[in-house]
Design a protein around this motif. Structure first.
Motif, short mmCIF file in Angstrom:
data_model
loop_
_atom_site.label_atom_id
_atom_site.label_comp_id
_atom_site.label_asym_id
_atom_site.label_seq_id
_atom_site.Cartn_x
_atom_site.Cartn_y
_atom_site.Cartn_z
N LYS A 1 0.84 -1.20 0.00
CA LYS A 1 0.00 0.00 0.00
C LYS A 1 0.87 1.25 0.00
O LYS A 1 0.61 2.21 -0.74
CB LYS A 1 -0.91 -0.01 1.23
N TYR A 2 1.92 1.24 0.80
CA TYR A 2 2.82 2.39 0.89
C TYR A 2 3.50 2.68 -0.45
O TYR A 2 3.51 3.82 -0.93
CB TYR A 2 3.87 2.15 1.96
N PHE A 3 4.08 1.64 -1.06
CA PHE A 3 4.79 1.84 -2.31
C PHE A 3 3.84 2.29 -3.43
O PHE A 3 4.17 3.16 -4.24
CB PHE A 3 5.52 0.57 -2.72
N GLY A 4 2.66 1.69 -3.47
CA GLY A 4 1.68 2.09 -4.49
C GLY A 4 1.32 3.56 -4.39
O GLY A 4 1.29 4.27 -5.39
N ARG A 5 1.10 4.02 -3.17
CA ARG A 5 0.74 5.42 -2.97
C ARG A 5 1.91 6.36 -3.22
O ARG A 5 1.71 7.51 -3.64
CB ARG A 5 0.19 5.61 -1.55
N SER A 6 3.12 5.90 -2.93
CA SER A 6 4.28 6.77 -3.10
C SER A 6 4.50 7.15 -4.56
O SER A 6 5.15 8.16 -4.85
CB SER A 6 5.54 6.08 -2.55
N PHE A 7 3.96 6.35 -5.48
CA PHE A 7 4.11 6.65 -6.90
C PHE A 7 2.94 7.44 -7.47
O PHE A 7 2.97 7.84 -8.64
CB PHE A 7 4.25 5.35 -7.70
N SER A 8 1.91 7.68 -6.67
CA SER A 8 0.67 8.27 -7.19
C SER A 8 0.89 9.66 -7.79
O SER A 8 0.44 9.95 -8.90
CB SER A 8 -0.39 8.34 -6.09
N ARG A 9 1.55 10.55 -7.06
CA ARG A 9 1.74 11.92 -7.55
C ARG A 9 2.58 11.95 -8.82
O ARG A 9 2.33 12.75 -9.72
CB ARG A 9 2.39 12.79 -6.46
N MET A 10 3.58 11.08 -8.87
CA MET A 10 4.42 11.02 -10.07
C MET A 10 3.58 10.59 -11.27
O MET A 10 3.68 11.18 -12.36
CB MET A 10 5.58 10.06 -9.85
N ARG A 11 2.78 9.57 -11.08
CA ARG A 11 1.95 9.07 -12.17
C ARG A 11 0.91 10.11 -12.58
O ARG A 11 0.69 10.35 -13.77
CB ARG A 11 1.26 7.77 -11.75
N GLU A 12 0.28 10.75 -11.61
CA GLU A 12 -0.75 11.74 -11.91
C GLU A 12 -0.18 12.93 -12.66
O GLU A 12 -0.85 13.49 -13.54
CB GLU A 12 -1.42 12.20 -10.61
N SER A 13 1.06 13.30 -12.36
CA SER A 13 1.66 14.45 -13.06
C SER A 13 1.84 14.14 -14.54
O SER A 13 1.71 15.03 -15.39
CB SER A 13 3.00 14.82 -12.42
#
Length: 291
Positions: free
Chosen positions: A68-80
């Motif tokens: 869960k932590y790793f998945g969320r840590s990439f969210s902002r990068m992917r959204e950008s």
């Protein structure tokens, strides 16, 4: 439970861990592609590890939290990166905004993506903890195999996933908050990944369900992309005035409405079974099939 089911679960984890090792090594792929693929693998493993939901061992609890932590840590990068894609799509259409401002906004979106990738993944070597986690989980695959879930536990998890999604769906309308649609997407993504694993028990039934979920989650993903994009544009960093922001908001709303024309019939078709009816059919299609 027949041994091959536990073996298949371990193989499914192993496949995702191989992807994590490859994409975190940054070989021959762009950082944005690596982030996207890593994020998908974490989501898929989060869905699969829920089959061990009834195990209280530290390995399952810790692995679930780390995924869960790793998945969320990439969210902002992917959204950008997705923000840039959405903007390109919109700026190529008939948007009544000066080309100079379109170009400036595109450059800022590009720069924002570059900075997030560099700070969150490259400069800080954010991929190293990912590699370490993948290696750690890979070393414990035998534990997953030894603690394989029972048929009833697998069925129960699938039933729970359907019920959670159904609870959100029954209160949805085209006027519902984009946040609610995103919550539904997360539940359905989980169910889709779980169906992909279990479909070998009854390929025809689960292939159809997986196909439905893939189309639905893609459309729900588009809706979430529109929501994230317009909120990014409205944060004041792109120099659009109130009239220009209204133009973009209207365009986004139109795209959402077009999306909903096909989305809601598909949602109704998928959820045409009540949770009890779904549970009954699930048992018919799984019990006695896992040989």
């Amino acid at each position: 439970m027949p041994q091959n089911a536990g073996k298949r679960l371990v193989e499914a984890f192993s496949k995702q861990l191989e992807k994590i090792e490859y994409f975190s090594s940054m070989k021959n792929v762009s950082p944005n592609v690596a982030v996207h693929e890593l994020r998908k693998s974490f989501k898929r493993m989060r869905a699969l590890i829920r089959f061990y939901h009834f195990r209280s061992d530290d390995i399952f609890v810790d692995s679930k939290n780390q995924l869960k932590y790793f998945g969320r840590s990439f969210s902002r990068m992917r959204e950008s990166f997705v923000n840039l894609q959405v903007f390109e799509k919109m700026s190529n259409s008939d948007v009544l905004i000066a080309e100079k401002k379109i170009k400036a906004a595109r450059e800022k979106l590009t720069q924002n993506n570059k900075q997030l990738i560099e700070k969150g993944f490259l400069e800080t070597e954010g991929y190293l903890p990912v590699q370490k986690f993948g290696q750690s989980l890979n070393a414990q695959l035998d534990v997953l195999k030894e603690n394989q879930p029972t048929i009833n536990e697998i069925i129960k998890e699938l039933q729970n996933s359907y019920i959670e999604a159904h609870e959100i769906f029954k209160d949805l309308s085209p006027d519902s908050s984009p946040v609610s649609f995103h919550e539904l997407r997360k539940k359905l993504k989980r169910l889709m990944y779980q169906f992909e694993f279990i479909r070998y028990t009854q390929p025809r039934y689960f292939k159809s369900k997986t196909f439905q979920l893939n189309r639905i989650t893609e459309q729900l993903g588009e809706d979430h992309d529109f929501f994230v994009f317009i909120n990014e544009i409205k944060n004041g960093a792109y120099d659009f005035d109130s009239e220009e922001i209204e133009i973009l908001e209207n365009k986004i709303q139109h795209l959402r409405e077009v999306n909903f024309v096909k989305l809601f019939p598909r949602l109704k078709q998928f959820f045409n079974e009540s949770p009890p009816a779904f549970s009954s059919k699930l048992e018919i299609n799984i019990k006695g099939k896992m040989k």
